[in-house]
Enzyme design. Structure first.
Site, short mmCIF file in Angstrom:
data_model
loop_
_atom_site.label_atom_id
_atom_site.label_comp_id
_atom_site.label_asym_id
_atom_site.label_seq_id
_atom_site.Cartn_x
_atom_site.Cartn_y
_atom_site.Cartn_z
N SER A 144 0.86 -1.18 0.00
CA SER A 144 0.00 0.00 0.00
C SER A 144 0.90 1.23 0.00
CB SER A 144 -0.90 0.02 1.25
OG SER A 144 -1.71 1.16 1.27
N ARG A 389 -0.44 -3.88 -7.05
CA ARG A 389 -1.69 -4.44 -6.53
C ARG A 389 -2.85 -3.60 -7.04
NH1 ARG A 389 -5.47 -7.33 -5.28
NH2 ARG A 389 -5.80 -8.37 -3.28
N THR A 425 -6.98 1.72 4.62
CA THR A 425 -6.56 0.84 5.71
C THR A 425 -7.42 1.04 6.94
OG1 THR A 425 -4.28 0.91 4.88
CG2 THR A 425 -4.61 0.08 7.11
N CYS A 576 -0.61 -6.24 -17.42
CA CYS A 576 0.04 -7.01 -16.35
C CYS A 576 1.40 -6.39 -16.01
CB CYS A 576 0.22 -8.46 -16.77
SG CYS A 576 1.17 -9.43 -15.58
N CYS A 600 3.69 -14.10 -11.35
CA CYS A 600 2.51 -13.39 -10.87
C CYS A 600 2.74 -12.69 -9.52
CB CYS A 600 1.33 -14.36 -10.75
SG CYS A 600 -0.20 -13.60 -10.25
N CYS A 603 -1.64 -9.31 -8.30
CA CYS A 603 -2.26 -7.98 -8.33
C CYS A 603 -3.72 -8.04 -8.74
CB CYS A 603 -1.46 -7.04 -9.24
SG CYS A 603 -1.75 -7.28 -11.01
N CYS A 606 -5.45 -8.86 -14.27
CA CYS A 606 -5.93 -9.68 -15.38
C CYS A 606 -7.37 -10.12 -15.16
CB CYS A 606 -5.03 -10.89 -15.58
SG CYS A 606 -4.84 -11.94 -14.11
#
Length: 631
Positions: A144, A389, A425, A576, A600, A603, A606
């Site tokens: 984050s 992310r 958060t 991606c 990968c 995130c 896709c």
């Protein structure tokens, strides 16, 4: 086993060693446990080495309506002694039962777990609480910005300032820029970060995990929740973890071990944005339709942490920017936060409803670092970590009904991000705390989980998101109209307008055909400020076992070559941020999609952006993925 016991005696090992060991010991308490054999050692020891490194439809139209659930039986405290964990073996799979099972050891999941145990202490009772986490370590998959608002933490753990929480750098200044290619034009800052802190969320989550452990909460990292379990009444009764030791061709390797059924009287899903099981729950029980919520909208956030020259470091400085390198029709922005230890967090957020399939968020981020205002800060520095992310941007309009038969959805799995604040958060943590209070009432006091929904709507989370509801959809009309509307909302109307704007098309539907768009040429990385994907991927510490079935599944394997490539210009090769998808030549010299699942970053871009929704993101074997430490 002697070798593993010796490893566990090392007090310098991370928290995940202790909790993994506890889980294995509990499983081994059953004589039928399949892990009690020679394969057990071959499976577990490599893992230990990894750790070291509008109007709703009528109730009758929906069998899972809130109304029908309110009429269902309350949880009975007589069904099983509170606080007792049971182990059984059914059909060759181990089954473990808890009072509450939480999927995901992030801010929401851990806050829920901690609040549950606090209530147990207050009421002099006990509930068994289990948290399952797919990352190899608690915090390893957490990324984050993050300028942290401590409101929820103040409520949950009011003495955190005296308990060595990794929250040290207070936000000291707010800058807001509009970027052109060569200039950073200062604007009045709409942000008020007084009292907030610049943190690493992965570090905070790791600290919360320790606090949860102190309360007796059982946390099991390295176990992927791959399936929702239902009873005969179609109520959720827990999850099943993914089988381990399956090769790419589907055969069982020597290290094969079946997954474990982890059952709970209440199951809370805290998987984060676009949680794979949470999405199945939302669709199965029609939770968006229940409250006439709109579809969720998303953005992709890409971030690096740099160590910079001390003379350029200003701990506490917060910079947000709009404009370049994104075009005026693409919503997004960038940030640069000065952390401690000469570190800065730099990121670019790109809304996934962008139209041009040739846009490449990763390459846009590389361009950002060459802006003169950013370049002067980074020059002479070193990249410490990279990650990406997706994040929810739907806000108030997109919140589903969060309660289903057997549990609830919390945190970013439901979507509580405050877009104009660029913070989620604190709202995720509060949602977890409210769900915990509802679960405790259902298990101990005979109420039901619907009190979570009622408490949520009466909380500061609801008030905050309602006031911010029109900010994101205002940018559907472009950058300048969006700025005008949001400024009016923020400074004059303060969220009190009598109408609510709607979101545009779903992100995957927003992608234009390639023939309608202009290709984008990106400069080659210089290896100093900008880098190629393999270099960045290395800095994310991403790792998966190569010999396992791909967790990225194509619903129709023909669509990439027949639709995505000719009609949309192969957008999966660009959206991606880890080069998972690339087109290569087959034996006949024709282009064929190759999926590099081992790259990968989890995130979920896709799963969101594919034009035909043909890619389904599922969990890989537990412990795979990135290993963030300062993100």
């Amino acid at each position: 086993m002697k070798k593993m016991k010796a490893l566990l005696l090392d007090h310098h090992r991370p928290l995940s060693f202790t909790i993994m060991h506890r889980f294995l010991l509990k499983l081994s308490s059953s004589s039928t446990n399949p892990l009690r054999n020679s394969k057990f050692q071959r499976l577990i020891l490599p893992s230990l080495n990894l750790f070291a490194s509008g109007s709703p439809p009528p109730p009758s139209a929906n069998p899972y309506s809130a109304d029908s659930f309110r009429k269902s039986r309350a949880f009975s405290s007589k069904s099983r002694a509170l606080g007792v964990r049971c182990i059984s073996s059914e059909a060759g799979r181990e089954a473990i039962e808890y009072d509450v099972v939480i999927i995901g050891a992030g801010p929401a999941g851990l806050s829920a777990a901690i609040r549950l145990k606090q209530l147990c202490q207050e009421k002099n009772t006990d509930l068994s609480v289990c948290v399952v986490e797919k990352g190899a370590e608690v915090g390893g998959h957490v990324i984050s910005g993050n300028v942290f608002e401590p409101l929820a933490l103040d409520e949950l753990l009011p003495h955190w300032r005296q308990e060595q929480a990794p929250i040290e750098v207070a936000a000291s200044s707010d800058k807001f820029w509009f970027l052109t290619k060569d200039r950073a034009i200062p604007l009045p800052s709409p942000f008020d970060n007084k009292g907030n802190y610049i943190i690493s969320l992965s570090q905070l989550v790791r600290w919360l995990g320790g606090k949860a452990e102190e309360l007796g909460i059982e946390i099991y990292p390295g176990f992927s929740a791959s399936e929702v379990l239902y009873n005969a009444s179609d109520e959720v009764v827990g999850i099943a973890t993914k089988d381990m030791g399956i090769s790419k061709d589907g055969s069982k390797k020597e290290t094969f071990q079946p997954g474990v059924d982890i059952k709970g009287r209440v199951t809370l899903f805290a998987e984060g944005c676009r949680g794979s099981l949470s999405e199945k729950i939302i669709k199965k029980y029609k939770l968006r339709e229940e409250v006439n919520a709109q579809h969720q909208t998303y953005a992709l956030g890409i971030k690096e942490v740099w160590e910079i020259d001390e003379s350029k470091h200003n701990p506490g400085e917060v910079i947000h920017a709009l404009g370049w390198p994104l075009d005026p029709k693409t919503y997004g922005g960038s940030f640069l936060y000065h952390m401690n230890d000469r570190q800065v967090a730099l990121g670019l957020v790109v809304a996934l409803n962008y139209k041009n399939p040739f846009l490449n968020p990763y390459e846009e981020f590389q361009k950002l670092k060459h802006h003169p205002a950013i370049k002067r800060i980074l020059e002479g520095g070193t990249v410490l970590q990279y990650g990406a992310r997706t994040l929810n941007e739907g806000g108030f309009q997109s919140i589903p009904y969060p309660v289903f038969p057997g549990g609830a959805i919390i945190g970013c799995s439901a979507g509580f991000l405050n877009v104009p604040k660029i913070k989620g958060t604190h709202t995720a943590m509060k949602s977890g705390m409210l769900a915990a209070e509802a679960a405790f009432g259902a298990l101990h006091e005979g109420s039901n989980m619907n009190t979570y929904w009622d408490s949520l709507r009466g909380s500061w989370v609801w008030k905050e998101l309602y006031a911010a509801r029109n900010y994101r959809p205002a940018f559907e009309y472009g950058l300048i109209p969006g700025l005008a509307v949001s400024a009016m909302e923020h400074y004059v109307l303060k969220g009190k307008v009598p109408f609510t704007l709607k979101h545009g098309k779903a992100d995957h539907e927003a992608t234009d055909l390639a023939r309608k768009c202009k290709p984008i040429e990106y400069p080659k990385p210089d290896g100093v400020l900008s880098f190629d994907v393999p270099t960045s991927l290395y800095r994310s510490n991403t790792n998966h076992d190569h010999d396992q079935p791909s967790h990225l599944r194509l619903k129709d394997p023909k669509i990439p070559e027949k639709v995505n490539l000719p009609e949309y210009g192969a957008p999966e090769s660009r959206y991606c941020p880890a080069r998972v998808y690339e087109y290569v030549e087959d034996e006949e010299g024709k282009p064929k999609l190759q999926i590099n699942a081992q790259n990968c970053l989890h995130c979920k871009a896709c799963d969101i952006k594919d034009p035909k929704q043909n890619i389904e993101w599922t969990v890989p074997e537990g412990g795979g993925g990135p290993a963030y430490s300062v993100m």
